[in-house]
Design a protein around this motif. Structure first.
Motif, short mmCIF file in Angstrom:
data_model
loop_
_atom_site.label_atom_id
_atom_site.label_comp_id
_atom_site.label_asym_id
_atom_site.label_seq_id
_atom_site.Cartn_x
_atom_site.Cartn_y
_atom_site.Cartn_z
N PHE A 416 0.83 -1.21 0.00
CA PHE A 416 0.00 0.00 0.00
C PHE A 416 0.87 1.26 0.00
O PHE A 416 0.61 2.21 -0.75
CB PHE A 416 -0.92 -0.02 1.22
CG PHE A 416 -1.71 1.23 1.42
CD1 PHE A 416 -2.69 1.60 0.52
CD2 PHE A 416 -1.49 2.04 2.52
CE1 PHE A 416 -3.44 2.75 0.72
CE2 PHE A 416 -2.22 3.20 2.73
CZ PHE A 416 -3.21 3.55 1.81
N ARG A 417 1.90 1.26 0.81
CA ARG A 417 2.78 2.43 0.90
C ARG A 417 3.55 2.64 -0.40
O ARG A 417 3.74 3.78 -0.85
CB ARG A 417 3.76 2.22 2.07
CG ARG A 417 4.72 3.39 2.28
CD ARG A 417 4.02 4.52 3.00
NE ARG A 417 4.94 5.61 3.25
CZ ARG A 417 5.19 6.61 2.41
NH1 ARG A 417 4.56 6.67 1.25
NH2 ARG A 417 6.04 7.57 2.72
N GLU A 418 3.99 1.56 -1.04
CA GLU A 418 4.76 1.69 -2.28
C GLU A 418 3.87 2.01 -3.47
O GLU A 418 4.24 2.80 -4.34
CB GLU A 418 5.53 0.39 -2.53
CG GLU A 418 6.62 0.10 -1.51
CD GLU A 418 7.23 -1.27 -1.72
OE1 GLU A 418 6.84 -1.95 -2.71
OE2 GLU A 418 8.08 -1.67 -0.91
N GLY A 419 2.70 1.39 -3.53
CA GLY A 419 1.84 1.56 -4.70
C GLY A 419 1.07 2.86 -4.72
O GLY A 419 0.75 3.39 -5.81
N TRP A 420 0.74 3.41 -3.55
CA TRP A 420 -0.06 4.65 -3.49
C TRP A 420 0.56 5.58 -2.45
O TRP A 420 -0.01 5.82 -1.37
CB TRP A 420 -1.50 4.31 -3.10
CG TRP A 420 -2.20 3.46 -4.12
CD1 TRP A 420 -2.91 3.88 -5.19
CD2 TRP A 420 -2.25 2.02 -4.14
NE1 TRP A 420 -3.41 2.80 -5.89
CE2 TRP A 420 -3.00 1.65 -5.27
CE3 TRP A 420 -1.71 1.02 -3.32
CZ2 TRP A 420 -3.26 0.32 -5.60
CZ3 TRP A 420 -1.94 -0.31 -3.66
CH2 TRP A 420 -2.70 -0.64 -4.78
N PRO A 421 1.74 6.11 -2.74
CA PRO A 421 2.46 6.90 -1.72
C PRO A 421 1.80 8.23 -1.39
O PRO A 421 2.08 8.79 -0.32
CB PRO A 421 3.84 7.11 -2.36
CG PRO A 421 3.59 7.00 -3.83
CD PRO A 421 2.50 5.99 -4.00
N ASP A 422 0.94 8.75 -2.27
CA ASP A 422 0.36 10.09 -2.06
C ASP A 422 -1.08 10.05 -1.58
O ASP A 422 -1.74 11.09 -1.51
CB ASP A 422 0.43 10.90 -3.36
CG ASP A 422 1.86 11.08 -3.86
OD1 ASP A 422 2.75 11.19 -3.00
OD2 ASP A 422 2.06 11.10 -5.09
N VAL A 447 6.01 0.97 8.73
CA VAL A 447 5.16 1.56 7.69
C VAL A 447 3.90 2.15 8.31
O VAL A 447 3.46 3.24 7.94
CB VAL A 447 4.81 0.50 6.62
CG1 VAL A 447 3.75 1.03 5.66
CG2 VAL A 447 6.05 0.08 5.85
N LEU A 448 3.30 1.44 9.26
CA LEU A 448 2.10 1.98 9.91
C LEU A 448 2.43 3.27 10.66
O LEU A 448 1.64 4.23 10.65
CB LEU A 448 1.52 0.94 10.87
CG LEU A 448 0.22 1.33 11.57
CD1 LEU A 448 -0.89 1.57 10.55
CD2 LEU A 448 -0.21 0.26 12.57
N GLY A 449 3.60 3.32 11.30
CA GLY A 449 4.00 4.56 11.97
C GLY A 449 4.18 5.70 11.00
O GLY A 449 3.82 6.85 11.29
N THR A 450 4.74 5.42 9.83
CA THR A 450 4.90 6.46 8.81
C THR A 450 3.55 6.99 8.34
O THR A 450 3.35 8.20 8.17
CB THR A 450 5.69 5.90 7.62
OG1 THR A 450 6.97 5.45 8.07
CG2 THR A 450 5.89 6.97 6.55
#
Length: 504
Positions: A416-422, A447-450
């Motif tokens: 999720f973080r890599e595919g939809w960063p914005d 990643v959840l913290g980010t």
């Protein structure tokens, strides 16, 4: 001071009102007075009239009737012991119930739609096949032997019944008869009857729609409803007989169905989940009104220091009336990140439908689903989308399952973080839906913290009981240290959490 009700019919009615309240049906003093007036006017021997009169006096919301009927049958039962009727169980020569002959009898009643006879047969089946906790012996010797009189089934009157049972089981009785397997036979009998009727009709009287797919589907649904009705009859009879042994209160705690908004998502069957989906729109309307009211009340922003000091000049420099900046409220963005694996899928589906019904309260909604991969499914939840079969379309999306199809929260969060960063930004409220069971894999807390640092709000909605968090492969305690985690086991809990968490 008003007198205390100590016995008789008034005390029984008060006890019934208390049972309704314990089951989650709000019956106030006004409804109780109306119910007493109904009891005073109606003939108590007309049981169905009494049922309808009390329901009209006490119920104020949809979805409460099933609970009311179950409790009514306990507090105003049809009778005590085995019911006597004209329909008796067929017996074999050895004194046991002839199950095949019984299935033939039931098939005939389902074909004819004889509701009264089906009710009598349901009572006989529970008496003969539903006893739990006693020896079966010759069981059916009742009043006059197997198949004679009305005592067939063995009850606690029979000579070989083995004593009084510990309880009565609808599952045991239905499992012996298996009424759902009679669907094809009943349909075939009805088709043959329809063909015979058409062959004997005069020219010009034939039914043009007799063999149409529509007529066939109507017939199939009619038979299914008769089978469902018979199953309910058996269940109600087993509950009545069990209440005689265990007591009304014990039977009400374990045998009465829960209201739809109190059904546990993880233990709900397909029928209960379908009922939950029907409740989405009624549940969404008060939630939308509540959110709109909160937005209207949110008129105070931070303190305006310049205006506050200016006002304090009239009070000798004491800021008696602080001034606030007017906020510029804007509808927030909402992102859902939903686990759709296993039993959690029902909880995620209901929540997605609820959020879709609240779409007017947000400037934008984006929905992502995952198992061990991650896909966006926002397009499936448009204003005119058919949400009944949306889960089948979600599970067919490529990318949802990346490896073995077992939940992997860490991998899904990374994708999720890599595919939809914005997607997640300062105006975004992120809701994570899932039980946090990672199958002992890396939870990827970083990643959840980010995401929590990037978003305006992040909340985790967990359908498991809080007592089970952190047990086995659950990483709920670890995730709960990064973002707030909330227990959402039922629709009522979910509505309360959503109304309190969603920003205005």
């Amino acid at each position: 001071m008003s007198p205390v009700v100590t016995g008789g019919l008034p005390a029984h009615l008060v006890d019934f009102v208390g049972a309704l309240r314990r089951a989650g049906i709000a019956v106030g003093p006004g409804e109780s007075v109306d119910a007493a007036a109904v009891v005073a006017e109606l003939d108590l021997l007309q049981r169905e009239q009494l049922r309808e009169g009390l329901a009209a006096a006490m119920l104020r919301r949809s979805g409460q009737r099933a609970v009311f009927d179950a409790l009514f049958d306990l507090w105003f039962p049809l009778g005590q012991g085995a019911a006597l009727g004209e329909v008796a169980l067929p017996y074999a020569e050895d004194g046991s119930v002839d199950v095949e002959a019984l299935r033939d009898l039931l098939a005939g009643l389902l074909r004819d739609g004889d509701t009264a006879a089906m009710a009598e047969l349901a009572r006989a089946i529970v008496d003969g096949l539903g006893a739990v906790g006693r020896g079966q012996g010759q069981g059916g010797q009742g009043q006059g032997g197997p198949g004679q009189g009305q005592g067939g089934g063995g009850g606690d009157r029979g000579e070989g019944g083995g004593g009084r049972p510990s309880t009565w089981s609808a599952y045991q009785a239905l499992n012996a008869v298996r009424p759902e397997t009679l669907l094809a036979r009943v349909l075939a009998d009805l088709r043959r009857g329809r063909e015979t009727q058409r062959s004997g009709a005069r020219p010009g009287d034939t039914d043009a729609d007799g063999d149409s797919p529509f007529a066939e589907e109507v017939l199939r649904r009619q038979v299914r409803e008769r089978i469902s009705s018979f199953r309910r009859m058996v269940t109600d009879e087993a509950r009545r007989r069990g209440a005689e042994i265990r007591g009304r209160e014990a039977a009400a705690r374990t045998g009465v169905p829960k209201q739809g908004d109190r059904v546990d998502f993880l233990t709900a069957n397909s029928e209960q989940l379908a009922d939950l989906r029907r409740r989405v729109a009624p549940l969404a309307r008060p939630l939308a009104s509540r959110l709109a009211a909160r937005r209207r009340r949110a008129r105070r922003g931070p303190i305006d220091l310049r205006r506050t000091l200016r006002r304090s000049m009239s009070t000798g420099g004491v800021p008696m009336r602080p001034a606030f900046r007017r906020p510029r409220p804007g509808r927030p963005e909402l992102v859902l990140f939903c686990d759709v694996s296993g039993s959690v899928a029902g909880f995620s589906h209901f929540t997605m439908m609820l959020v879709q019904a609240l779409r007017e309260q947000f400037s934008r909604i984006r929905i992502f689903c995952f198992v061990d991969g991650c896909v966006e499914v926002t397009d499936l939840f448009g204003p005119n989308a058919d949400l009944g079969g949306v889960m089948a379309e979600i599970t067919a999306r490529p990318g949802l399952i990346a490896f073995d199809g077992h939940s992997d929260y860490g991998s899904a969060l990374g994708r999720f973080r890599e595919g939809w960063p914005d997607v997640v930004g300062p105006r975004t409220s992120l809701l994570v839906l899932g039980d946090a069971r990672t199958n002992y894999r890396d939870p990827n807390l970083g990643v959840l913290g980010t995401l929590a640092e990037q978003a305006r709000h992040v909340h985790w909605l967990n359908p498991e009981p809080q007592a089970q968090w952190g047990t086995g492969d659950s990483a709920a305690r670890s995730y709960g240290q990064v973002v707030p985690m909330h227990e959402c086991r039922t629709a009522a809990q979910l509505a309360g959490v959503v109304s309190g968490l969603l920003p205005v």
